[in-house]
Design an enzyme around this catalytic site. Structure first.
Site, short mmCIF file in Angstrom:
data_model
loop_
_atom_site.label_atom_id
_atom_site.label_comp_id
_atom_site.label_asym_id
_atom_site.label_seq_id
_atom_site.Cartn_x
_atom_site.Cartn_y
_atom_site.Cartn_z
N TYR A 86 69.73 49.81 37.90
CA TYR A 86 69.91 49.72 36.45
C TYR A 86 71.30 49.14 36.19
O TYR A 86 72.28 49.52 36.85
CB TYR A 86 69.78 51.12 35.84
CG TYR A 86 70.05 51.17 34.37
CD1 TYR A 86 69.15 50.62 33.46
CD2 TYR A 86 71.21 51.75 33.86
CE1 TYR A 86 69.39 50.66 32.10
CE2 TYR A 86 71.45 51.80 32.50
CZ TYR A 86 70.54 51.24 31.62
OH TYR A 86 70.79 51.28 30.28
N LYS A 96 64.66 57.77 27.17
CA LYS A 96 63.44 57.02 27.44
C LYS A 96 62.20 57.91 27.22
O LYS A 96 61.96 58.32 26.11
CB LYS A 96 63.50 56.45 28.86
CG LYS A 96 64.85 55.80 29.22
CD LYS A 96 65.10 54.49 28.48
CE LYS A 96 66.53 54.00 28.64
NZ LYS A 96 66.96 53.71 30.01
N ASP A 123 67.60 58.69 40.37
CA ASP A 123 67.43 58.36 38.96
C ASP A 123 65.92 58.28 38.71
O ASP A 123 65.25 57.35 39.14
CB ASP A 123 68.11 57.01 38.67
CG ASP A 123 67.98 56.59 37.22
OD1 ASP A 123 67.05 57.04 36.54
OD2 ASP A 123 68.80 55.76 36.77
N ARG A 178 81.34 73.07 23.27
CA ARG A 178 81.58 72.22 24.45
C ARG A 178 81.19 72.97 25.73
O ARG A 178 80.65 72.41 26.66
CB ARG A 178 83.03 71.75 24.52
CG ARG A 178 83.37 71.01 25.82
CD ARG A 178 84.55 70.05 25.73
NE ARG A 178 85.70 70.60 25.05
CZ ARG A 178 86.50 71.58 25.54
NH1 ARG A 178 86.25 72.11 26.71
NH2 ARG A 178 87.52 72.01 24.84
C1 LIG Z 1 68.32 53.73 30.42
C2 LIG Z 1 68.55 54.03 31.83
C3 LIG Z 1 69.72 54.67 32.25
C4 LIG Z 1 70.83 55.02 31.30
O1 LIG Z 1 70.46 55.92 30.31
P1 LIG Z 1 71.14 55.93 28.85
O2 LIG Z 1 70.51 57.10 28.21
O3 LIG Z 1 70.83 54.62 28.21
O4 LIG Z 1 72.61 56.09 29.09
C5 LIG Z 1 69.85 54.93 33.60
N1 LIG Z 1 68.91 54.59 34.48
C6 LIG Z 1 67.78 53.99 34.12
C7 LIG Z 1 66.77 53.64 35.14
C8 LIG Z 1 67.57 53.68 32.79
O5 LIG Z 1 66.46 53.04 32.44
#
Ligand SMILES: *Cc1c(COP(=O)(O)O)cnc(C)c1O
Length: 439
Positions: free
Chosen positions: A128, A227, A202, A76
């Protein structure tokens, strides 16, 4: 952590966390002062493994034996496989430090946990869905004041900023409206309003291959590793990149306190995925560009920063090195959009993006369904919008698949010479006319 703080400063080969790990990230560049290009850095790793393994070993262990003072004691708090990934990601994100957690939303949670009741957050109105949901929770239960503004307009953002602004949370391009946000302009304005404001970006839609928010003045760059970084939809991860050491320590404290650090196996899988980021992204955006032009040439209103028709084309290219592989288009009718989505074969119906496979979705029905219809309307999110996340398949096959779906759905018709043309019955398609839901 077992290692007393400060030790890393005294011994140059130890990193910020006091880990004596091999030189991935810095400096892997040749000794003539030249920096390797990102495509090289992505694949280049070094290890201190006793058997010189080419792939970083998976330390699938919750505990590490030994007494105080050893590098690792409990996963952790730290794990060698995770540390390796963090150092590799820091290099790729142009960050002093990177931290990896169990998902992109996990990263957003770690970042927003520095907020205290009464703190003000300025953020976008095309966020998002998950980010929107978390901020709404913090607003309702945490006493945080959240201002949703149109972040594509610098003046609107400036009007919302004040010395009370503790965090600015941006996304660019936004999804699915593909609006562009001026990272450098907003970061400067936020720091002018409050020098301690934390500007977080982000960066999921672009990935560090195409955009580096930290270089543009942001304090935090985070993204979903689920992603593009992973690229295969076989793991979930979140990455946080920072230059400020104190901020990095705060985030590390949260990760160690809540236990959201990425597991060893997923860390290894992400290290593997990220090596092909450059080739995947190049192919995906080449395909996306061609598909965006194809749809635009057939009269649809397409949103994609690779198209000259994008109203913020110049702004996007001033801060990013590519257009990415996500685009959206409108058909003018919800049921028509539904028929198109259902008629594609290669484009799998799925939320998410960044995978090697092409995906299609209706955000209002799927990824953005957690935003209530009234808010979606207020934020001008067209209910008929279709999002395409383009993969690495053969371009001809993708265009064929999309063409037959458009024909079968009745959006276009085949002409005598075999070419498809916009269906005149849908003459208003491509305009911003009000969408009426059909029964
Ligand atoms: C998918 C996504 C997230 C969240 O990510 P996870 O790995 O699904 O928790 C945050 N911001 C954007 C723009 C995303 O496409």
């Amino acid at each position: 952590m077992a290692v007393p703080s400060g030790i890393g400063k005294a011994m140059k080969h130890l990193d910020l966390d006091g880990h004596d790990l091999p030189p991935s990230p810095a400096p892997s560049s040749p000794n003539n002062g030249r920096k390797y290009a990102l495509a090289t850095e992505l694949v280049y790793t070094e290890g201190s493994d006793q058997y010189n393994s080419s792939s970083v070993p998976i330390y699938q262990s919750a505990t590490f034996k030994g007494g105080p003072g050893q590098e690792y004691d409990y996963t952790r708090s730290g794990n060698p496989t995770r540390t390796h990934l963090e150092r590799h990601m820091a290099k790729i994100m142009n960050a002093n430090r990177a931290l990896v957690v169990s998902s992109g939303m996990g990263a957003c949670d770690v970042i927003t946990r520095i907020l205290k009741p009464g703190d003000e957050v300025v953020t976008g109105d095309d966020l998002y869905g998950g980010t929107n949901r978390l901020l709404t929770y913090l607003k309702t239960n945490g006493g945080i004041i959240v201002h949703h503004v149109d972040t594509t307009k610098l003046e609107t953002v400036k009007a919302a900023l004040s010395e009370k602004t503790t965090m600015v949370l941006l996304e660019t391009p936004t999804n699915p409206l593909i609006k562009i946000v001026d990272i450098a302009g907003i970061a400067a304005a936020a720091h002018a309003a409050n020098p301690d404001a934390v500007v977080s970006v982000d960066n999921t839609m672009m990935s560090p291959y195409l955009q580096n928010p930290l270089d543009l003045g942001a304090d935090v760059s985070y993204e979903s590793g689920t992603k593009y970084l992973s690229g295969h939809h076989d793991l979930m991860a979140g990455i946080i990149g920072i230059n400020n050491a104190a901020l990095g320590d705060k985030f590390y404290f949260m990760i160690n306190s809540t236990g959201c650090g990425l597991a060893p196996f997923d860390s290894w899988l992400l290290l593997r995925g990220v090596k092909t980021l450059a080739v995947r992204m190049e192919k995906q955006q080449t395909n996306a560009n061609a598909i965006a032009s194809f749809l635009e040439n057939h009269g649809f209103k397409v949103r994609y920063p690779g198209l000259k028709s994008h109203p913020q084309y110049a702004l996007h290219w001033s801060q990013a090195r590519g257009a990415g592989a996500v685009l959206s288009f409108e058909t003018g009718s919800i049921s028509l959009s539904e028929r198109i989505v259902e008629a594609t074969k290669l484009f799998g119906i799925s939320v998410s993006f960044g995978c090697v496979n092409s995906l299609i979705s209706m955000p209002c029905r799927m990824s953005h369904a957690s935003i209530d219809p009234a808010t979606r309307k207020e934020r001008a999110l067209p209910e008929d919008i279709i999002r395409l996340c383009v993969g690495i398949e053969d371009l001809g096959d993708l265009i064929d698949d999309l063409s037959q779906a458009l024909v079968r759905a009745g959006a276009v018709k085949l002409t005598q010479d075999g070419f498809i043309a916009r269906n005149p019955d849908d003459a208003e398609t491509g305009t911003t006319k009000q969408v009426v839901d059909e029964p």
